[in-house]
Design a protein around this motif. Structure first.
Motif, mmCIF file in Angstrom:
data_model
loop_
_atom_site.group_PDB
_atom_site.id
_atom_site.type_symbol
_atom_site.label_atom_id
_atom_site.label_comp_id
_atom_site.label_asym_id
_atom_site.label_seq_id
_atom_site.Cartn_x
_atom_site.Cartn_y
_atom_site.Cartn_z
ATOM 1 N N ASN A 94 28.207 -5.329 5.463
ATOM 2 C CA ASN A 94 29.265 -5.092 4.835
ATOM 3 C C ASN A 94 29.273 -4.643 3.636
ATOM 4 O O ASN A 94 29.599 -3.739 3.063
ATOM 5 C CB ASN A 94 30.616 -5.678 5.206
ATOM 6 N N THR B 294 29.313 12.026 -5.339
ATOM 7 C CA THR B 294 30.209 13.032 -4.977
ATOM 8 C C THR B 294 31.222 13.433 -6.224
ATOM 9 O O THR B 294 31.362 14.446 -6.640
ATOM 10 C CB THR B 294 31.161 12.722 -4.054
ATOM 11 N N ASP C 11 26.928 -1.486 3.289
ATOM 12 C CA ASP C 11 27.873 -0.414 3.635
ATOM 13 C C ASP C 11 28.691 -0.090 2.389
ATOM 14 O O ASP C 11 28.800 1.128 2.089
ATOM 15 C CB ASP C 11 28.488 -0.729 4.826
ATOM 16 N N ALA C 12 29.498 -1.166 1.872
ATOM 17 C CA ALA C 12 30.436 -0.591 0.641
ATOM 18 C C ALA C 12 29.494 -0.492 -0.442
ATOM 19 O O ALA C 12 30.013 0.537 -1.165
ATOM 20 C CB ALA C 12 30.954 -2.110 0.374
ATOM 21 N N GLU C 13 28.336 -0.767 -0.738
ATOM 22 C CA GLU C 13 27.552 -0.389 -1.975
ATOM 23 C C GLU C 13 27.195 1.069 -1.635
ATOM 24 O O GLU C 13 27.156 1.873 -2.428
ATOM 25 C CB GLU C 13 26.216 -1.103 -2.053
ATOM 26 N N ARG C 14 26.852 1.337 -0.250
ATOM 27 C CA ARG C 14 26.318 2.919 -0.030
ATOM 28 C C ARG C 14 27.409 3.751 -0.134
ATOM 29 O O ARG C 14 27.401 4.886 -0.894
ATOM 30 C CB ARG C 14 25.961 2.861 1.483
ATOM 31 N N TYR C 15 28.560 3.348 0.311
ATOM 32 C CA TYR C 15 29.906 4.067 0.154
ATOM 33 C C TYR C 15 30.227 4.402 -1.276
ATOM 34 O O TYR C 15 30.457 5.472 -1.822
ATOM 35 C CB TYR C 15 31.304 3.474 0.798
ATOM 36 N N GLU C 16 30.337 3.332 -2.291
ATOM 37 C CA GLU C 16 30.258 3.502 -3.538
ATOM 38 C C GLU C 16 29.348 4.171 -4.296
ATOM 39 O O GLU C 16 29.733 5.340 -4.923
ATOM 40 C CB GLU C 16 30.401 2.221 -4.381
ATOM 41 N N GLU C 17 28.009 4.395 -3.961
ATOM 42 C CA GLU C 17 26.935 5.262 -4.510
ATOM 43 C C GLU C 17 27.199 6.754 -4.152
ATOM 44 O O GLU C 17 27.135 7.535 -4.793
ATOM 45 C CB GLU C 17 25.807 4.991 -3.893
ATOM 46 N N ASP C 18 27.680 6.926 -2.782
ATOM 47 C CA ASP C 18 28.054 8.046 -2.393
ATOM 48 C C ASP C 18 29.198 8.786 -2.986
ATOM 49 O O ASP C 18 29.367 9.969 -3.376
ATOM 50 C CB ASP C 18 28.298 8.312 -0.829
ATOM 51 N N GLU C 19 30.305 8.045 -3.126
ATOM 52 C CA GLU C 19 31.607 8.113 -3.923
ATOM 53 C C GLU C 19 31.175 8.689 -5.416
ATOM 54 O O GLU C 19 31.671 9.567 -5.777
ATOM 55 C CB GLU C 19 32.488 7.286 -3.839
ATOM 56 N N SER C 20 30.127 7.960 -5.965
ATOM 57 C CA SER C 20 29.757 8.484 -7.423
ATOM 58 C C SER C 20 28.952 9.661 -7.378
ATOM 59 O O SER C 20 29.156 10.406 -8.269
ATOM 60 C CB SER C 20 28.880 7.282 -8.210
#
Length: 138
Positions: free
Chosen positions: A6, A20, A9-18
């Motif tokens: 988890n 974007t 996944d949270a780190e990847r999501y934060e990287e994707d958001e940054s």
């Protein structure tokens, strides 16, 4: 162990958001620059809220277009988007689609053809039967 997955996944999501957010900011700056240039060219002025709205709409449209292109390529069992996908995505606007087709045809005409490609094309023509139907590009 589940907590580790988890966190990843949270780190990847934060990287994707940054990523974007960075892309959105750069896109906005480019859109505003283009709008200002065109406004000056035509002797007009564009207010800040309108520029922000235009840049946000353009970004959302581009994101939607990118998703469509990805789906077209997946539907054709390809991992990469090609020119045909882009032309297909423009089907709602016939003027844009015809401009893209003519641009693509011009690029193909300028591209040097290798002997290998010519041989393949001639072999395919020899294999064609008289009952085949050819549909011209519209």
């Amino acid at each position: 162990m589940e907590g580790d997955g988890n966190e990843i996944d949270a780190e990847r999501y934060e990287e994707d958001e940054s990523v974007t957010d960075i892309l959105r900011d750069r896109f906005r700056l480019s859109t505003i620059s283009i709008a200002e240039t065109q406004a000056k060219k035509h002797g007009m002025q564009i207010s800040e809220p309108i520029m922000a709205c235009i840049s946000e709409l353009a970004f959302k449209y581009t994101a939607h277009l990118a998703k469509d292109l990805e789906l077209f390529a997946q539907h054709a069992n390809r991992k990469c988007v090609n020119t045909e996908d882009v032309i297909l995505a423009a089907h709602r606007n016939e003027h844009v689609a015809s401009t893209l087709r003519s641009f693509y045809d011009d690029l193909k005409a300028k591209e040097p053809q290798s002997e290998r490609k010519r041989k393949k094309a001639s072999k395919n023509k020899d294999k064609a039967t008289t009952s085949a139907v050819h549909f011209p590009d519209l």
